[in-house]
Design a protein around this motif. Sequence first.
Motif, PDB file in Angstrom:
ATOM      1  N   PRO A 103      51.087  19.432   5.607  1.00  0.00           N
ATOM      2  CA  PRO A 103      51.295  20.806   6.085  1.00  0.00           C
ATOM      3  C   PRO A 103      52.723  21.078   6.522  1.00  0.00           C
ATOM      4  O   PRO A 103      53.170  22.230   6.512  1.00  0.00           O
ATOM      5  N   ALA A 104      53.466  20.026   6.890  1.00  0.00           N
ATOM      6  CA  ALA A 104      54.844  20.226   7.331  1.00  0.00           C
ATOM      7  C   ALA A 104      55.714  20.783   6.209  1.00  0.00           C
ATOM      8  O   ALA A 104      56.707  21.480   6.461  1.00  0.00           O
ATOM      9  N   LEU A 105      55.339  20.490   4.947  1.00  0.00           N
ATOM     10  CA  LEU A 105      56.123  20.960   3.812  1.00  0.00           C
ATOM     11  C   LEU A 105      56.071  22.474   3.659  1.00  0.00           C
ATOM     12  O   LEU A 105      56.998  23.076   3.113  1.00  0.00           O
ATOM     13  N   ILE A 106      54.970  23.068   4.103  1.00  0.00           N
ATOM     14  CA  ILE A 106      54.835  24.515   3.958  1.00  0.00           C
ATOM     15  C   ILE A 106      54.916  25.253   5.294  1.00  0.00           C
ATOM     16  O   ILE A 106      54.833  26.471   5.328  1.00  0.00           O
ATOM     17  N   ALA A 107      55.087  24.491   6.371  1.00  0.00           N
ATOM     18  CA  ALA A 107      55.172  25.117   7.700  1.00  0.00           C
ATOM     19  C   ALA A 107      56.567  25.653   7.990  1.00  0.00           C
ATOM     20  O   ALA A 107      56.737  26.549   8.819  1.00  0.00           O
ATOM     21  N   ARG A 108      57.568  25.103   7.302  1.00  0.00           N
ATOM     22  CA  ARG A 108      58.941  25.548   7.535  1.00  0.00           C
ATOM     23  C   ARG A 108      59.232  26.809   6.725  1.00  0.00           C
ATOM     24  O   ARG A 108      58.853  26.920   5.566  1.00  0.00           O
ATOM     25  N   PHE A 109      59.879  27.756   7.355  1.00  0.00           N
ATOM     26  CA  PHE A 109      60.300  29.000   6.714  1.00  0.00           C
ATOM     27  C   PHE A 109      59.151  29.706   5.979  1.00  0.00           C
ATOM     28  O   PHE A 109      59.268  30.030   4.793  1.00  0.00           O
ATOM     29  N   PRO A 110      58.035  29.940   6.637  1.00  0.00           N
ATOM     30  CA  PRO A 110      56.887  30.538   5.940  1.00  0.00           C
ATOM     31  C   PRO A 110      57.161  31.937   5.397  1.00  0.00           C
ATOM     32  O   PRO A 110      56.706  32.275   4.304  1.00  0.00           O
ATOM     33  N   HIS A 111      57.904  32.748   6.155  1.00  0.00           N
ATOM     34  CA  HIS A 111      58.175  34.109   5.691  1.00  0.00           C
ATOM     35  C   HIS A 111      59.076  34.098   4.453  1.00  0.00           C
ATOM     36  O   HIS A 111      58.858  34.862   3.506  1.00  0.00           O
TER      37      HIS A 111
END
Length: 257
Positions: A223-231
């Motif tokens: 999940p950390a791979l997609i948790a950064r800069f979600p917008h």
Amino acid sequence: MSSSLSTHLSHPKYRPDIDGLRAIAIIAVVWFHAYPSSLRSGFIGVDIFFVISGFLISSIIFSNLERNTFSFREFYIRRIRRILPALTTVMLSSFIFGWFALTAQEYKQLGEHLAGGSAFISNFLLWSESGYFDNAAETKPMLHLWSLAIEEQFYIFWPLLMMLAWRKHKSFLTIMLIIAFTSFAFSIYQIGYDKTAAFYSPLTRIWELMAGGILAYISLHRPALIARFPHQQSIAGFLMLIVGFIVINRWSLFPGW
């Protein structure tokens, strides 16, 4: 039955953003069929739907296998309850309307398509019909069931393969990457060899479902791979959809690179 199913097979939480993607996919396809000259790439809504299905179904399978709560019976009952009522309504309505609107030959073909739709082999049936003397697409009310057939074929075989992989302690991610790469490469090859086969074959479409499956695996285990800069990721994804709608059209080599 509803209460018994809800206590076993867990499902992802409701995602309004995925409903938004569904809306984009559906509106694009309907718009393409109603006004093809104004949205020539609307048919890629089907491919968007393939990715969504791959994500949701794989999320269900992975999470339940890892919790030892997966049940083939419950999985397939849920799929039947979700699809069969609407499918039956559409097919019955088309059967009645076709009696008044189609010629005898077209109505005979409709009966064949209804049988193919019921067995979820519409893609293979339409593939076999293609040719110079084939009826026009506008006279095939069940034409759209080719994509449902591919999804159902995925629903049948994907849980079985993942269950086997789980029991053999094989990596879900490795299997999906191999399937996705092979399918995508075959799609690029097949589109230059036989466009009809490339369009209807599940082998040229499965990489799209695998793309969703890979995202499901990442969301569960990385999940950390997609948790950064979600917008920013959301904006990038939306822009890629826009590019697809602008660049791709019915004359493109599609599906392909």
